[in-house]
Design a protein around this motif. Structure first.
Motif, PDB file in Angstrom:
ATOM      1  N   LEU A 274       0.819  -1.212   0.000  1.00 31.93           N
ATOM      2  CA  LEU A 274       0.000   0.000   0.000  1.00 31.93           C
ATOM      3  C   LEU A 274       0.855   1.266   0.000  1.00 31.93           C
ATOM      4  CD1 LEU A 274      -3.073   0.659   0.136  1.00 31.93           C
ATOM      5  CD2 LEU A 274      -2.776   0.948   2.603  1.00 31.93           C
ATOM      6  N   ILE A 275       1.967   1.253   0.708  1.00 32.14           N
ATOM      7  CA  ILE A 275       2.754   2.478   0.870  1.00 32.14           C
ATOM      8  C   ILE A 275       3.811   2.646  -0.217  1.00 32.14           C
ATOM      9  CG2 ILE A 275       4.515   1.453   2.369  1.00 32.14           C
ATOM     10  CD1 ILE A 275       2.952   4.964   2.678  1.00 32.14           C
ATOM     11  N   TYR A 276       4.318   1.557  -0.776  1.00 31.39           N
ATOM     12  CA  TYR A 276       5.354   1.689  -1.806  1.00 31.39           C
ATOM     13  C   TYR A 276       4.889   2.513  -3.012  1.00 31.39           C
ATOM     14  CZ  TYR A 276       8.899  -1.417   0.223  1.00 31.39           C
ATOM     15  OH  TYR A 276       9.881  -1.957   1.015  1.00 31.39           O
ATOM     16  N   PRO A 277       3.684   2.252  -3.557  1.00 30.29           N
ATOM     17  CA  PRO A 277       3.256   3.062  -4.718  1.00 30.29           C
ATOM     18  C   PRO A 277       3.161   4.554  -4.428  1.00 30.29           C
ATOM     19  CG  PRO A 277       1.930   1.072  -4.561  1.00 30.29           C
ATOM     20  CD  PRO A 277       2.741   1.155  -3.301  1.00 30.29           C
ATOM     21  N   VAL A 278       2.968   4.916  -3.164  1.00 28.98           N
ATOM     22  CA  VAL A 278       2.913   6.335  -2.810  1.00 28.98           C
ATOM     23  C   VAL A 278       4.233   7.018  -3.172  1.00 28.98           C
ATOM     24  CG1 VAL A 278       2.686   7.964  -0.890  1.00 28.98           C
ATOM     25  CG2 VAL A 278       1.222   5.935  -0.994  1.00 28.98           C
ATOM     26  N   THR A 279       5.326   6.281  -3.061  1.00 33.09           N
ATOM     27  CA  THR A 279       6.645   6.859  -3.363  1.00 33.09           C
ATOM     28  C   THR A 279       7.008   6.745  -4.843  1.00 33.09           C
ATOM     29  OG1 THR A 279       7.821   4.765  -2.929  1.00 33.09           O
ATOM     30  CG2 THR A 279       7.405   6.208  -1.050  1.00 33.09           C
ATOM     31  N   THR A 280       6.292   5.918  -5.602  1.00 39.22           N
ATOM     32  CA  THR A 280       6.658   5.699  -7.008  1.00 39.22           C
ATOM     33  C   THR A 280       5.685   6.334  -7.999  1.00 39.22           C
ATOM     34  OG1 THR A 280       5.496   3.555  -6.977  1.00 39.22           O
ATOM     35  CG2 THR A 280       7.856   3.545  -6.486  1.00 39.22           C
TER      36      THR A 280
END
Length: 406
Positions: A274-280
């Motif tokens: 859930l949080i990784y795509p926030v950075t990409t």
């Protein structure tokens, strides 16, 4: 600078510098390869100057003959008088000594043969002088940046192939005992068998793949909307896509930790996905919108006139034309997710759910042999390196194709 623009000055100066660079490079390489002491000496400067001067005076000699003649002369000088560009420790074998000397001499001669190509003895034109200097700087740049990349990787690989006794005896000896055969890879076997490293690899792989899919699912329509559609705040949104990167992740770490703890998402793979795509997603949006703007809008308008909906235009026209950009974005996002450490370290506590970077961090302990940590680092580095080198041409096309409109 005008005083330098004479062949009898430029040749010896560049020769001296080049010989010292090569002597240093060979000394480092031989020290790592054999474990014996090799070091460059200041004598390499006058020897290099003589070779540089010889390249000028013998410029009319057939090109393949010149490096061989210079190399043979320098080797003979080293053998007869002991005047060599390298100082070699007594424990070095005879083969290692001559290999080091031969490499230093050969690469010095070949380099000067190329650097001083068509450089006369007398006054030099600006073009000839600058060409010689640029060839020297290019060669130095190749050696310097190759060393920066390869030396840490070499040390990492060699350390991973050592046993504990060899590391304790001499941590700076990076030579290998090939008589061990497959026993050299015992650290990798133990890592997979005793430290659950196969699970870390699998977790990082599917988390990275899911991150790529989620990122593309949001970035493609978002980038298309910014590039093609007209709506209020479009320019502001386009210019502010990368603002999230103005805030260091360490500043967001505490709020993310608190929020994930309160919602029960901490220590879960779902929370990481859930949080990784926030950075990409922001960087994917930025890269894709530039590419979409570079595509000819007439092709999409023709599809709309033929009765296709906007979604079908994207699916059947825009995406097939954007495959290089999609490949480059996917590769870039995959590498970000594969190498991400801070969020995984902060949110994952259960060893059964560790990603690869989190698992490697757990090996950084006095209870774990150092060669296991290096083996884990090799396992984490090699797949992404192979993937990047294999798909680098797509990444290059995707990053540059949108730079020119039309």
């Amino acid at each position: 600078m005008n005083a330098m623009r004479f062949g009898y000055v430029t040749g010896p100066v560049l020769g001296a510098l080049w010989c010292f660079v090569i002597a240093t490079t060979v000394a480092v390489a031989m020290s790592f390869a054999t474990g014996a002491g090799f070091r460059p000496v200041w004598l390499s400067l006058p020897l290099g100057a003589l070779m540089g001067l010889a390249c000028l005076r013998w410029g009319g000699v057939a090109r393949p003959v010149l490096p061989a003649a210079l190399g043979a002369a320098m080797l003979a000088l080293a053998a007869l008088t002991g005047l060599a560009p390298l100082a070699i420790a007594p424990e070095a074998s005879v083969a290692a000594r001559w290999t080091g000397l031969l490499a230093a001499v050969l690469f010095t001669a070949l380099g000067l043969w190329k650097i001083l190509d068509r450089t006369p003895e007398g006054a030099l034109t600006r073009h000839v002088f600058e060409a010689a200097v640029i060839r020297f700087l290019t060669g130095f740049g190749y050696i310097f940046f190759t060393a920066i990349v390869l030396i840490p990787f070499y040390v990492m690989v060699m350390t991973s192939l050592k046993n504990q006794a060899a590391l304790v005896q001499n941590p700076l000896d990076f030579s290998l005992d090939l008589s061990q055969g497959w026993g050299l890879f015992r650290s990798y076997v133990e890592l997979m068998r005793d430290y659950n490293f196969g699970s870390y690899l699998w977790t990082s792989f599917y988390v990275s793949v899911l991150t790529v899919l989620i990122t593309l699912a949001f970035a493609i329509p978002g980038a298309y909307a910014v590039a093609r559609l007209r709506f209020r705040g479009q320019k502001l949104f386009s210019r502010s896509i990368l603002l999230i990167y103005m805030v260091p992740m360490i500043v967001l770490a505490l709020p993310i930790y608190i929020a994930f703890s309160m919602t029960g998402l901490r220590n879960t793979i779902f929370g990481i996905v859930l949080i990784y795509p926030v950075t990409t997603i922001p960087v994917a949006l930025y890269m894709l919108q530039g590419y979409f703007r570079g595509l000819p809008s007439e092709v999409e308008e023709a599809g709309l006139m033929d009765g296709l909906s906007r979604l079908k235009v994207i699916w059947k026209i825009t995406l097939p034309l954007s495959l290089p950009a999609l490949a480059s974005v996917s590769l870039y996002v995959f590498m970000i997710a594969w190498n991400e450490f801070l969020l995984a370290f902060m949110l994952l506590d259960d060893p059964n759910k560790f990603t690869l970077t989190r698992g490697i961090a757990s090996l950084n302990s006095s209870e774990v042999p150092r060669q296991h940590l290096m083996a884990g680092s090799v396992i984490a580095t090699v797949p992404i390196m192979v993937l990047f080198l294999g798909l680098e041409r797509f990444m290059t096309k995707g990053l540059t194709a949108g730079s020119v409109k039309g």
